[in-house]
Scaffold this active site. Structure first.
Site, PDB file in Angstrom:
ATOM      1  N   GLU A  64       0.793  -1.184  -0.012  1.00  8.37           N
ATOM      2  CA  GLU A  64      -0.523  -0.562   0.257  1.00  8.37           C
ATOM      3  C   GLU A  64       1.023   1.477  -0.187  1.00  8.37           C
ATOM      4  O   GLU A  64       1.906   1.152   0.509  1.00  8.37           O
ATOM      5  CB  GLU A  64      -0.975   0.132   1.564  1.00  8.37           C
ATOM      6  CG  GLU A  64      -1.745  -1.102   1.231  1.00  8.37           C
ATOM      7  CD  GLU A  64      -2.563  -1.180   3.059  1.00  8.37           C
ATOM      8  OE1 GLU A  64      -3.778  -1.500   3.082  1.00  8.37           O
ATOM      9  OE2 GLU A  64      -1.667  -1.265   3.375  1.00  8.37           O
ATOM     10  N   ASP A 235      -7.480  -4.882   9.142  1.00 11.24           N
ATOM     11  CA  ASP A 235      -6.938  -3.328   8.041  1.00 11.24           C
ATOM     12  C   ASP A 235      -7.809  -3.328   6.348  1.00 11.24           C
ATOM     13  O   ASP A 235      -6.171  -3.055   6.109  1.00 11.24           O
ATOM     14  CB  ASP A 235      -5.341  -3.081   8.664  1.00 11.24           C
ATOM     15  CG  ASP A 235      -5.036  -4.237   8.454  1.00 11.24           C
ATOM     16  OD1 ASP A 235      -5.673  -4.921   7.719  1.00 11.24           O
ATOM     17  OD2 ASP A 235      -3.475  -3.479   8.922  1.00 11.24           O
TER      18      ASP A 235
HETATM   19  N1  NAD Z   1      -4.103  -0.482  11.816  1.00  6.37           N
HETATM   20  C1  NAD Z   1      -3.123   0.709  12.152  1.00  6.37           C
HETATM   21  O1  NAD Z   1      -2.579   1.101  12.092  1.00  6.37           O
HETATM   22  C2  NAD Z   1      -2.038  -1.255  11.852  1.00  6.37           C
HETATM   23  C3  NAD Z   1      -0.500  -1.141  12.039  1.00  6.37           C
HETATM   24  C4  NAD Z   1       0.134  -2.191  11.409  1.00  6.37           C
HETATM   25  C5  NAD Z   1      -0.162  -3.515  11.591  1.00  6.37           C
HETATM   26  N2  NAD Z   1      -1.669  -3.573  11.408  1.00  6.37           N
HETATM   27  C6  NAD Z   1      -2.136  -5.178  11.444  1.00  6.37           C
HETATM   28  O2  NAD Z   1      -1.738  -5.560  12.614  1.00  6.37           O
HETATM   29  C7  NAD Z   1      -2.004  -6.674  12.762  1.00  6.37           C
HETATM   30  C8  NAD Z   1      -0.939  -7.712  13.498  1.00  6.37           C
HETATM   31  O3  NAD Z   1       0.350  -7.440  12.996  1.00  6.37           O
HETATM   32  P1  NAD Z   1       1.693  -7.706  13.375  1.00  6.37           P
HETATM   33  O4  NAD Z   1       2.882  -6.754  12.405  1.00  6.37           O
HETATM   34  O5  NAD Z   1       2.427  -7.624  15.103  1.00  6.37           O
HETATM   35  O6  NAD Z   1       1.743  -9.323  12.936  1.00  6.37           O
HETATM   36  P2  NAD Z   1       2.457 -10.218  13.800  1.00  6.37           P
HETATM   37  O7  NAD Z   1       2.432 -11.320  12.281  1.00  6.37           O
HETATM   38  O8  NAD Z   1       3.540 -10.436  14.070  1.00  6.37           O
HETATM   39  O9  NAD Z   1       2.091 -10.981  14.313  1.00  6.37           O
HETATM   40  C9  NAD Z   1       0.436 -11.357  14.314  1.00  6.37           C
HETATM   41  C10 NAD Z   1       0.527 -12.572  15.579  1.00  6.37           C
HETATM   42  O10 NAD Z   1      -1.448 -12.769  15.383  1.00  6.37           O
HETATM   43  C11 NAD Z   1      -1.326 -13.921  16.180  1.00  6.37           C
HETATM   44  N3  NAD Z   1      -3.037 -14.625  15.303  1.00  6.37           N
HETATM   45  C12 NAD Z   1      -2.658 -15.098  14.268  1.00  6.37           C
HETATM   46  N4  NAD Z   1      -4.305 -15.360  14.181  1.00  6.37           N
HETATM   47  C13 NAD Z   1      -4.775 -15.163  15.539  1.00  6.37           C
HETATM   48  C14 NAD Z   1      -6.241 -15.595  16.341  1.00  6.37           C
HETATM   49  N5  NAD Z   1      -6.801 -16.405  15.575  1.00  6.37           N
HETATM   50  N6  NAD Z   1      -6.131 -15.643  17.476  1.00  6.37           N
HETATM   51  C15 NAD Z   1      -5.086 -15.022  18.200  1.00  6.37           C
HETATM   52  N7  NAD Z   1      -3.873 -15.130  17.622  1.00  6.37           N
HETATM   53  C16 NAD Z   1      -3.581 -14.439  16.835  1.00  6.37           C
HETATM   54  C17 NAD Z   1       0.541 -14.640  15.021  1.00  6.37           C
HETATM   55  O11 NAD Z   1       0.295 -16.078  15.453  1.00  6.37           O
HETATM   56  C18 NAD Z   1       1.089 -13.667  15.571  1.00  6.37           C
HETATM   57  O12 NAD Z   1       1.739 -14.320  15.990  1.00  6.37           O
HETATM   58  C19 NAD Z   1      -1.630  -7.526  11.033  1.00  6.37           C
HETATM   59  O13 NAD Z   1      -2.782  -7.990  11.299  1.00  6.37           O
HETATM   60  C20 NAD Z   1      -1.695  -5.815  10.737  1.00  6.37           C
HETATM   61  O14 NAD Z   1      -2.065  -5.651   9.304  1.00  6.37           O
HETATM   62  C21 NAD Z   1      -2.282  -2.642  11.913  1.00  6.37           C
END
Ligand code: NAD
Length: 347
Positions: A64, A235
Protein backbone atom coordinates in the site's frame (compact mmCIF):
# COMPACT_ATOMS: atom_id res chain seq x y z
CA UNK A 1 34.45 11.52 -8.47
CA UNK A 2 32.90 14.87 -7.50
CA UNK A 3 31.21 15.17 -4.12
CA UNK A 4 27.42 15.65 -4.18
CA UNK A 5 26.30 19.19 -3.32
CA UNK A 6 24.13 19.94 -0.31
CA UNK A 7 21.09 20.12 -2.60
CA UNK A 8 21.63 16.48 -3.56
CA UNK A 9 21.53 15.24 0.00
CA UNK A 10 18.46 13.95 1.82
CA UNK A 11 18.60 12.98 5.52
CA UNK A 12 18.14 9.22 5.72
CA UNK A 13 17.19 7.42 8.94
CA UNK A 14 18.21 3.76 8.77
CA UNK A 15 16.72 1.07 11.01
CA UNK A 16 19.88 1.25 13.10
CA UNK A 17 19.58 5.01 13.55
CA UNK A 18 15.84 4.76 14.28
CA UNK A 19 16.61 2.28 17.05
CA UNK A 20 19.31 4.62 18.43
CA UNK A 21 16.82 7.48 18.34
CA UNK A 22 14.16 5.43 20.16
CA UNK A 23 16.66 4.42 22.86
CA UNK A 24 17.86 8.01 23.18
CA UNK A 25 14.31 9.29 23.74
CA UNK A 26 12.82 6.21 25.46
CA UNK A 27 10.06 4.00 24.00
CA UNK A 28 7.16 5.24 26.13
CA UNK A 29 8.23 8.88 25.90
CA UNK A 30 8.57 8.68 22.13
CA UNK A 31 5.15 7.02 21.77
CA UNK A 32 3.63 9.75 23.95
CA UNK A 33 5.31 12.49 21.91
CA UNK A 34 4.23 10.97 18.59
CA UNK A 35 0.69 10.73 19.99
CA UNK A 36 0.79 14.46 20.81
CA UNK A 37 1.85 15.21 17.23
CA UNK A 38 -0.95 12.98 15.85
CA UNK A 39 -3.48 14.67 18.11
CA UNK A 40 -2.40 18.13 17.01
CA UNK A 41 -2.58 17.09 13.33
CA UNK A 42 -6.01 15.44 13.80
CA UNK A 43 -7.18 18.73 15.31
CA UNK A 44 -6.32 20.48 12.02
CA UNK A 45 -7.90 17.68 9.94
CA UNK A 46 -9.30 20.06 7.35
CA UNK A 47 -5.86 21.32 6.31
CA UNK A 48 -4.89 17.88 4.93
CA UNK A 49 -5.42 16.28 1.52
CA UNK A 50 -7.08 12.95 2.22
CA UNK A 51 -7.55 9.82 0.17
CA UNK A 52 -8.02 6.15 1.03
CA UNK A 53 -4.64 4.45 0.72
CA UNK A 54 -3.79 2.87 -2.62
CA UNK A 55 -3.54 -0.91 -2.35
CA UNK A 56 -2.03 -3.54 -4.63
CA UNK A 57 -3.62 -6.83 -3.56
CA UNK A 58 -2.21 -10.25 -4.41
CA UNK A 59 -2.93 -13.75 -3.13
CA UNK A 60 0.19 -13.31 -0.94
CA UNK A 61 -0.72 -10.04 0.82
CA UNK A 62 -1.05 -6.35 0.12
CA UNK A 63 1.32 -3.48 -0.72
CA UNK A 64 0.00 0.00 0.00
CA UNK A 65 0.92 3.62 -0.58
CA UNK A 66 -0.34 6.17 1.95
CA UNK A 67 0.02 9.78 0.80
CA UNK A 68 -1.11 13.07 2.33
CA UNK A 69 -0.14 16.75 2.38
CA UNK A 70 -0.92 19.78 4.52
CA UNK A 71 -0.01 22.16 1.70
CA UNK A 72 3.49 22.78 3.04
CA UNK A 73 4.84 19.27 3.41
CA UNK A 74 3.92 16.14 1.49
CA UNK A 75 4.44 12.64 2.90
CA UNK A 76 3.88 9.07 1.97
CA UNK A 77 4.46 5.66 3.45
CA UNK A 78 5.08 2.42 1.59
CA UNK A 79 3.80 -0.47 3.69
CA UNK A 80 3.04 -4.13 3.13
CA UNK A 81 0.86 -6.65 4.94
CA UNK A 82 1.75 -10.30 4.39
CA UNK A 83 0.43 -12.52 7.23
CA UNK A 84 2.13 -15.59 5.73
CA UNK A 85 5.57 -13.96 6.00
CA UNK A 86 6.35 -14.89 9.60
CA UNK A 87 6.30 -18.61 8.68
CA UNK A 88 9.08 -17.78 6.18
CA UNK A 89 11.20 -15.84 8.67
CA UNK A 90 9.98 -12.48 7.34
CA UNK A 91 7.88 -9.78 8.97
CA UNK A 92 4.16 -9.33 8.28
CA UNK A 93 4.57 -5.55 8.04
CA UNK A 94 7.54 -3.55 6.74
CA UNK A 95 7.55 0.11 5.77
CA UNK A 96 9.53 3.16 4.76
CA UNK A 97 8.44 6.72 4.19
CA UNK A 98 9.32 10.11 2.82
CA UNK A 99 8.60 13.77 3.47
CA UNK A 100 8.94 16.42 0.78
CA UNK A 101 8.76 20.20 0.55
CA UNK A 102 5.62 21.16 -1.38
CA UNK A 103 7.24 24.40 -2.63
CA UNK A 104 10.17 22.71 -4.42
CA UNK A 105 8.94 19.12 -4.52
CA UNK A 106 12.33 18.11 -3.10
CA UNK A 107 12.33 15.25 -0.57
CA UNK A 108 13.44 16.41 2.88
CA UNK A 109 13.48 13.09 4.76
CA UNK A 110 13.69 9.40 3.91
CA UNK A 111 13.28 6.97 6.76
CA UNK A 112 12.66 3.40 7.71
CA UNK A 113 9.10 3.08 9.01
CA UNK A 114 8.81 -0.51 10.20
CA UNK A 115 9.79 0.53 13.74
CA UNK A 116 8.07 3.86 13.28
CA UNK A 117 4.80 2.21 12.19
CA UNK A 118 4.74 0.11 15.36
CA UNK A 119 5.32 3.27 17.42
CA UNK A 120 2.74 5.37 15.56
CA UNK A 121 0.12 2.60 15.59
CA UNK A 122 0.55 2.21 19.33
CA UNK A 123 0.53 6.00 19.77
CA UNK A 124 -2.73 6.29 17.81
CA UNK A 125 -4.35 3.43 19.73
CA UNK A 126 -3.47 4.84 23.13
CA UNK A 127 -4.41 8.38 22.08
CA UNK A 128 -7.84 7.10 21.02
CA UNK A 129 -7.98 5.04 24.23
CA UNK A 130 -7.34 8.19 26.26
CA UNK A 131 -10.55 9.65 24.77
CA UNK A 132 -12.73 6.52 24.76
CA UNK A 133 -11.62 3.94 27.33
CA UNK A 134 -13.15 4.00 30.82
CA UNK A 135 -11.03 6.33 32.95
CA UNK A 136 -10.65 3.57 35.54
CA UNK A 137 -9.05 1.16 33.04
CA UNK A 138 -6.16 -0.81 34.54
CA UNK A 139 -6.29 -4.16 32.70
CA UNK A 140 -5.87 -4.72 28.97
CA UNK A 141 -6.34 -7.97 27.06
CA UNK A 142 -3.75 -8.19 24.29
CA UNK A 143 -4.88 -10.72 21.69
CA UNK A 144 -2.25 -11.31 19.03
CA UNK A 145 1.25 -11.14 20.47
CA UNK A 146 3.28 -10.44 17.33
CA UNK A 147 5.47 -7.54 16.23
CA UNK A 148 3.09 -4.73 17.25
CA UNK A 149 2.05 -6.14 20.62
CA UNK A 150 4.69 -4.86 23.06
CA UNK A 151 4.37 -1.35 21.58
CA UNK A 152 0.60 -1.47 22.15
CA UNK A 153 1.02 -2.60 25.77
CA UNK A 154 3.59 0.11 26.55
CA UNK A 155 1.51 2.83 24.89
CA UNK A 156 -1.56 1.97 26.99
CA UNK A 157 0.61 1.88 30.11
CA UNK A 158 2.11 5.29 29.36
CA UNK A 159 -1.06 7.04 28.22
CA UNK A 160 -4.08 5.24 29.71
CA UNK A 161 -2.85 4.02 33.09
CA UNK A 162 -2.88 0.31 32.24
CA UNK A 163 -0.93 -1.70 34.84
CA UNK A 164 -1.79 -5.27 33.76
CA UNK A 165 -1.79 -6.96 30.36
CA UNK A 166 -3.36 -10.35 29.70
CA UNK A 167 -1.71 -11.92 26.66
CA UNK A 168 -3.15 -14.48 24.25
CA UNK A 169 -1.98 -15.73 20.86
CA UNK A 170 -2.83 -18.92 18.95
CA UNK A 171 0.93 -19.46 18.90
CA UNK A 172 2.01 -19.70 22.54
CA UNK A 173 5.62 -18.99 21.54
CA UNK A 174 4.50 -15.47 20.52
CA UNK A 175 2.90 -14.98 23.95
CA UNK A 176 6.09 -16.12 25.67
CA UNK A 177 8.15 -13.74 23.50
CA UNK A 178 5.85 -10.83 24.35
CA UNK A 179 5.85 -11.66 28.07
CA UNK A 180 9.63 -11.92 28.11
CA UNK A 181 10.03 -8.56 26.33
CA UNK A 182 7.70 -6.90 28.86
CA UNK A 183 9.45 -8.46 31.86
CA UNK A 184 11.00 -5.23 33.16
CA UNK A 185 8.36 -2.87 31.81
CA UNK A 186 6.56 -2.30 35.10
CA UNK A 187 3.47 -4.05 33.74
CA UNK A 188 1.99 -7.11 35.40
CA UNK A 189 1.94 -9.68 32.59
CA UNK A 190 -0.46 -12.63 32.59
CA UNK A 191 -0.04 -15.41 30.01
CA UNK A 192 -3.42 -16.80 28.92
CA UNK A 193 -4.37 -20.04 27.18
CA UNK A 194 -7.65 -18.85 25.62
CA UNK A 195 -9.06 -15.53 24.39
CA UNK A 196 -11.84 -15.90 27.02
CA UNK A 197 -9.20 -16.05 29.73
CA UNK A 198 -7.40 -13.01 28.26
CA UNK A 199 -10.45 -10.74 28.41
CA UNK A 200 -11.27 -11.70 32.02
CA UNK A 201 -11.52 -8.45 34.01
CA UNK A 202 -10.17 -6.33 31.13
CA UNK A 203 -11.58 -2.84 30.56
CA UNK A 204 -9.66 -2.56 27.28
CA UNK A 205 -9.46 -5.33 24.67
CA UNK A 206 -6.85 -4.98 21.94
CA UNK A 207 -7.01 -7.35 18.99
CA UNK A 208 -3.85 -7.31 16.90
CA UNK A 209 -3.82 -10.54 14.93
CA UNK A 210 -2.77 -11.22 11.37
CA UNK A 211 -4.69 -13.52 9.11
CA UNK A 212 -5.88 -12.81 5.58
CA UNK A 213 -9.49 -13.79 6.21
CA UNK A 214 -12.69 -12.89 8.05
CA UNK A 215 -11.55 -14.14 11.45
CA UNK A 216 -13.61 -14.14 14.64
CA UNK A 217 -11.15 -13.27 17.37
CA UNK A 218 -13.96 -12.02 19.59
CA UNK A 219 -17.50 -13.41 19.57
CA UNK A 220 -20.45 -11.39 20.77
CA UNK A 221 -20.87 -13.19 24.11
CA UNK A 222 -17.24 -12.41 25.06
CA UNK A 223 -17.76 -8.65 25.14
CA UNK A 224 -19.49 -7.22 28.19
CA UNK A 225 -20.82 -3.68 28.65
CA UNK A 226 -18.47 -0.78 29.25
CA UNK A 227 -15.32 -2.07 27.55
CA UNK A 228 -13.22 -0.28 24.98
CA UNK A 229 -12.15 -2.40 22.01
CA UNK A 230 -9.00 -1.40 20.16
CA UNK A 231 -9.23 -3.45 16.95
CA UNK A 232 -5.96 -3.16 15.07
CA UNK A 233 -5.63 -6.26 12.89
CA UNK A 234 -8.69 -5.96 10.62
CA UNK A 235 -7.26 -3.56 8.07
CA UNK A 236 -7.87 -4.97 4.60
CA UNK A 237 -10.82 -6.07 2.47
CA UNK A 238 -11.63 -9.63 3.54
CA UNK A 239 -9.51 -9.34 6.73
CA UNK A 240 -11.44 -8.62 9.95
CA UNK A 241 -11.34 -9.76 13.58
CA UNK A 242 -14.71 -9.18 15.25
CA UNK A 243 -18.08 -10.88 15.03
CA UNK A 244 -20.56 -8.57 13.31
CA UNK A 245 -22.91 -8.60 16.33
CA UNK A 246 -20.25 -6.84 18.42
CA UNK A 247 -20.23 -4.01 15.89
CA UNK A 248 -24.00 -3.69 16.18
CA UNK A 249 -23.72 -3.23 19.96
CA UNK A 250 -20.84 -0.75 19.80
CA UNK A 251 -20.37 2.94 19.22
CA UNK A 252 -17.85 2.86 16.38
CA UNK A 253 -15.02 5.37 16.00
CA UNK A 254 -12.87 5.58 12.88
CA UNK A 255 -9.97 7.52 11.43
CA UNK A 256 -11.18 8.28 7.88
CA UNK A 257 -14.55 6.69 7.02
CA UNK A 258 -13.84 6.56 3.27
CA UNK A 259 -10.91 4.22 3.96
CA UNK A 260 -12.32 2.35 6.94
CA UNK A 261 -15.50 1.35 5.10
CA UNK A 262 -13.28 -0.48 2.60
CA UNK A 263 -10.74 -1.95 5.03
CA UNK A 264 -12.04 -1.95 8.59
CA UNK A 265 -14.37 -4.08 10.69
CA UNK A 266 -17.26 -1.98 9.33
CA UNK A 267 -16.88 -3.54 5.89
CA UNK A 268 -19.33 -6.07 7.43
CA UNK A 269 -21.97 -3.35 7.92
CA UNK A 270 -24.20 -1.29 5.64
CA UNK A 271 -22.41 1.60 3.94
CA UNK A 272 -24.43 4.18 5.86
CA UNK A 273 -24.00 2.59 9.31
CA UNK A 274 -23.24 5.53 11.62
CA UNK A 275 -19.65 5.99 12.72
CA UNK A 276 -17.92 8.84 14.54
CA UNK A 277 -14.77 10.42 13.16
CA UNK A 278 -11.99 10.67 15.73
CA UNK A 279 -10.82 14.11 14.68
CA UNK A 280 -14.27 15.39 15.61
CA UNK A 281 -14.02 13.81 19.05
CA UNK A 282 -10.59 15.41 19.49
CA UNK A 283 -11.86 18.87 18.48
CA UNK A 284 -14.93 18.53 20.71
CA UNK A 285 -17.39 18.49 17.78
CA UNK A 286 -18.50 14.92 18.54
CA UNK A 287 -19.00 12.99 21.74
CA UNK A 288 -16.63 10.22 22.79
CA UNK A 289 -17.71 7.78 25.53
CA UNK A 290 -21.14 8.76 26.82
CA UNK A 291 -21.56 6.39 29.77
CA UNK A 292 -19.87 3.53 31.58
CA UNK A 293 -22.03 0.80 30.01
CA UNK A 294 -21.34 1.76 26.42
CA UNK A 295 -19.03 -0.40 24.30
CA UNK A 296 -16.64 1.84 22.38
CA UNK A 297 -14.84 0.40 19.37
CA UNK A 298 -11.83 1.94 17.66
CA UNK A 299 -11.98 0.32 14.21
CA UNK A 300 -8.33 1.03 13.45
CA UNK A 301 -6.91 0.61 9.97
CA UNK A 302 -4.08 3.16 10.06
CA UNK A 303 -4.37 6.42 8.15
CA UNK A 304 -1.82 8.50 6.21
CA UNK A 305 -2.02 11.52 8.55
CA UNK A 306 -0.69 9.35 11.42
CA UNK A 307 2.35 8.53 9.30
CA UNK A 308 2.73 12.17 8.27
CA UNK A 309 2.72 13.11 11.98
CA UNK A 310 5.32 10.43 12.75
CA UNK A 311 7.51 11.58 9.83
CA UNK A 312 7.33 15.23 10.97
CA UNK A 313 8.14 14.11 14.51
CA UNK A 314 11.25 12.24 13.34
CA UNK A 315 12.32 15.13 11.13
CA UNK A 316 12.37 17.48 14.08
CA UNK A 317 13.79 14.88 16.51
CA UNK A 318 16.91 14.23 14.37
CA UNK A 319 17.79 17.91 13.92
CA UNK A 320 21.21 18.60 15.41
CA UNK A 321 21.84 14.88 16.09
CA UNK A 322 23.77 12.17 14.29
CA UNK A 323 20.76 9.83 14.10
CA UNK A 324 20.73 10.13 10.30
CA UNK A 325 23.09 10.06 7.33
CA UNK A 326 23.02 12.34 4.32
CA UNK A 327 21.93 10.31 1.31
CA UNK A 328 23.05 11.30 -2.19
CA UNK A 329 19.53 10.96 -3.58
CA UNK A 330 18.84 13.93 -5.84
CA UNK A 331 20.77 14.68 -9.02
CA UNK A 332 22.02 18.26 -8.81
CA UNK A 333 23.62 19.41 -12.10
CA UNK A 334 25.40 22.82 -12.03
CA UNK A 335 23.00 23.92 -14.77
CA UNK A 336 19.59 22.47 -13.76
CA UNK A 337 18.84 21.68 -17.43
CA UNK A 338 22.14 19.93 -18.05
CA UNK A 339 21.34 16.57 -16.49
CA UNK A 340 22.94 14.74 -19.42
CA UNK A 341 26.12 16.81 -19.12
CA UNK A 342 26.32 15.85 -15.46
CA UNK A 343 26.06 12.19 -16.44
CA UNK A 344 28.78 12.51 -19.09
CA UNK A 345 31.16 14.37 -16.77
CA UNK A 346 30.87 11.46 -14.34
CA UNK A 347 32.31 8.92 -16.81
N1 NAD B 1 -4.39 -0.57 12.27
C1 NAD B 1 -3.14 -0.25 12.05
O1 NAD B 1 -2.78 0.94 12.00
C2 NAD B 1 -2.12 -1.33 11.86
C3 NAD B 1 -0.76 -1.01 11.85
C4 NAD B 1 0.16 -2.05 11.77
C5 NAD B 1 -0.28 -3.36 11.65
N2 NAD B 1 -1.62 -3.62 11.62
C6 NAD B 1 -2.13 -4.98 11.55
O2 NAD B 1 -1.96 -5.55 12.83
C7 NAD B 1 -1.85 -6.97 12.72
C8 NAD B 1 -0.69 -7.45 13.54
O3 NAD B 1 0.52 -6.99 12.99
P1 NAD B 1 1.90 -7.59 13.50
O4 NAD B 1 2.97 -6.84 12.78
O5 NAD B 1 1.93 -7.65 14.98
O6 NAD B 1 1.76 -9.07 12.90
P2 NAD B 1 2.50 -10.41 13.38
O7 NAD B 1 2.34 -11.38 12.25
O8 NAD B 1 3.87 -10.11 13.86
O9 NAD B 1 1.64 -10.91 14.63
C9 NAD B 1 0.32 -11.35 14.52
C10 NAD B 1 0.07 -12.39 15.59
O10 NAD B 1 -1.31 -12.77 15.53
C11 NAD B 1 -1.39 -14.13 15.90
N3 NAD B 1 -2.69 -14.67 15.51
C12 NAD B 1 -3.15 -14.98 14.27
N4 NAD B 1 -4.41 -15.44 14.35
C13 NAD B 1 -4.78 -15.37 15.65
C14 NAD B 1 -5.98 -15.68 16.36
N5 NAD B 1 -7.04 -16.16 15.74
N6 NAD B 1 -6.01 -15.48 17.71
C15 NAD B 1 -4.92 -14.99 18.36
N7 NAD B 1 -3.74 -14.70 17.74
C16 NAD B 1 -3.68 -14.88 16.40
C17 NAD B 1 -0.19 -14.76 15.20
O11 NAD B 1 0.17 -15.99 15.77
C18 NAD B 1 0.88 -13.68 15.42
O12 NAD B 1 1.66 -13.91 16.58
C19 NAD B 1 -1.71 -7.25 11.23
O13 NAD B 1 -2.94 -7.75 10.76
C20 NAD B 1 -1.38 -5.91 10.62
O14 NAD B 1 -1.84 -5.82 9.29
C21 NAD B 1 -2.55 -2.63 11.74
Amino acid sequence: MTQPSDKALVPFVSVDNMMRLVHHIGVERMITQIAAQIESDFKRWESFDKTPRIPAHSPHGVIELMPTSDGEAYGFKYVNGHPKNTSEGLQTVTAFGLLADVYTGYPTLLTEMTMLTALRTAATSALVGSYLAPKSSRVMAMIGNGAQSEFQCLAFKAMCGIDTVRLYDTDHAATEKCASNLKNSGLTVVLCKTPEDAIEGAQIITTCTADKKYATILTDNMVGPGVHINAIGGDCPGKTELHRDILLRSEIFVEYPEQTRIEGEIQALAEDHPVTELWQVMTGQAKGRRDDRQITLFDSVGFAIEDFSALCYVQSAIKGTDFFEPLDMLADPDDPRDLYGMLMRAS
